[in-house]
Motif scaffolding. Structure first.
Motif, short mmCIF file in Angstrom:
data_model
loop_
_atom_site.label_atom_id
_atom_site.label_comp_id
_atom_site.label_asym_id
_atom_site.label_seq_id
_atom_site.Cartn_x
_atom_site.Cartn_y
_atom_site.Cartn_z
N GLU A 164 13.91 76.56 81.91
CA GLU A 164 14.54 75.48 82.68
C GLU A 164 15.69 74.89 81.87
N LEU A 165 16.87 74.92 82.45
CA LEU A 165 18.04 74.32 81.83
C LEU A 165 18.55 73.24 82.76
N SER A 166 18.59 72.01 82.29
CA SER A 166 19.01 70.92 83.16
C SER A 166 20.48 71.04 83.55
N ASP A 167 21.29 71.65 82.71
CA ASP A 167 22.72 71.78 82.98
C ASP A 167 23.13 73.21 83.33
N ARG A 168 22.19 73.99 83.84
CA ARG A 168 22.49 75.38 84.20
C ARG A 168 23.68 75.46 85.16
N SER A 169 23.72 74.57 86.14
CA SER A 169 24.81 74.62 87.13
C SER A 169 26.16 74.32 86.48
N VAL A 170 26.17 73.48 85.45
CA VAL A 170 27.41 73.19 84.73
C VAL A 170 27.90 74.47 84.05
N ALA A 171 26.99 75.17 83.39
CA ALA A 171 27.35 76.43 82.73
C ALA A 171 27.82 77.46 83.74
N GLU A 172 27.12 77.57 84.86
CA GLU A 172 27.50 78.54 85.89
C GLU A 172 28.87 78.23 86.47
N ASP A 173 29.15 76.95 86.70
CA ASP A 173 30.47 76.55 87.22
C ASP A 173 31.58 76.87 86.21
N GLN A 209 40.49 86.79 86.38
CA GLN A 209 40.92 87.54 87.56
C GLN A 209 42.42 87.41 87.80
N THR A 210 42.97 86.24 87.52
CA THR A 210 44.41 86.04 87.71
C THR A 210 45.22 86.81 86.69
N GLY A 211 44.61 87.07 85.53
CA GLY A 211 45.30 87.81 84.49
C GLY A 211 46.16 86.96 83.58
N THR A 212 46.28 85.66 83.88
CA THR A 212 47.08 84.77 83.04
C THR A 212 46.34 83.46 82.78
N PRO A 213 45.27 83.51 82.00
CA PRO A 213 44.50 82.29 81.73
C PRO A 213 45.29 81.28 80.91
N GLU A 214 45.01 80.01 81.16
CA GLU A 214 45.65 78.92 80.41
C GLU A 214 44.71 78.51 79.28
N VAL A 215 45.23 78.49 78.07
CA VAL A 215 44.41 78.23 76.88
C VAL A 215 43.66 76.90 76.97
N PRO A 216 44.29 75.79 77.35
CA PRO A 216 43.52 74.54 77.42
C PRO A 216 42.35 74.61 78.41
N ARG A 217 42.56 75.27 79.54
CA ARG A 217 41.47 75.43 80.52
C ARG A 217 40.37 76.34 79.99
N ALA A 222 36.49 75.05 79.48
CA ALA A 222 35.38 75.77 80.11
C ALA A 222 34.39 76.24 79.05
N LEU A 223 34.89 76.71 77.91
CA LEU A 223 34.01 77.12 76.82
C LEU A 223 33.16 75.95 76.33
N LEU A 224 33.79 74.79 76.18
CA LEU A 224 33.04 73.60 75.74
C LEU A 224 31.96 73.23 76.76
N ALA A 225 32.28 73.38 78.04
CA ALA A 225 31.30 73.08 79.08
C ALA A 225 30.11 74.04 79.00
N GLU A 231 34.92 83.85 70.54
CA GLU A 231 35.83 84.74 69.81
C GLU A 231 36.95 85.26 70.71
N VAL A 232 36.61 85.61 71.92
CA VAL A 232 37.62 86.12 72.86
C VAL A 232 38.60 85.02 73.24
N ILE A 233 38.10 83.82 73.50
CA ILE A 233 38.98 82.71 73.85
C ILE A 233 39.89 82.36 72.67
N ASP A 234 39.38 82.48 71.46
CA ASP A 234 40.21 82.25 70.27
C ASP A 234 41.38 83.23 70.22
N LEU A 235 41.21 84.42 70.75
CA LEU A 235 42.31 85.39 70.79
C LEU A 235 43.49 84.85 71.60
#
Length: 115
Positions: A45-54, A64-72, A76-79, A99-103
């Motif tokens: 049971e994870l109380s914030d599972r839906s936060v992680a899923e979102d 999917q867009t192929g051009t992710p914005e670093v701040p976003r 999302a990683l912090l969430a 590690e991937v987001i750090d790239l």
């Protein structure tokens, strides 16, 4: 060591680029998919599972867009990290995702005009 990436790590340097797609985007898709699978398989049971899923859905959409914005990406990683806390079953997948987001953060800023 033979210079090979650690198990579970994503070696973006050795991936072939298909067309013009950024290999980091493929790495992001792979990492997001991994964490989504591991989270879905987690019966605890994870109380914030839906936060992680979102947040993972947001990361997947950016990939999917192929051009992710670093701040976003970072928000999302912090969430995700905050929502799953110290769940050891997800630690390796979340570390790979970080590690991937750090790239993406390693991009060289563009020079400003008129300086």
């Amino acid at each position: 060591m033979d210079g090979a990436p650690a198990e579970g790590a994503y070696d973006v340097e050795s991936r072939a680029v298909r067309g013009v797609e950024d290999p980091r985007v493929e790495a992001l898709r792979t990492a997001v998919s991994r964490v989504r699978r591991e989270l879905a398989a987690l019966s605890a049971e994870l109380s914030d599972r839906s936060v992680a899923e979102d947040a993972l859905a947001e990361l997947a959409a950016m990939a999917q867009t192929g051009t992710p914005e670093v701040p976003r990406l970072r928000r999302a990683l912090l969430a995700v990290a905050g929502a799953v806390g110290s769940v050891s079953a997800l630690a390796a997948g979340v570390a790979q995702l970080r590690e991937v987001i750090d790239l993406f953060g390693a991009e060289v800023p563009r020079a400003r005009d008129g300086g």
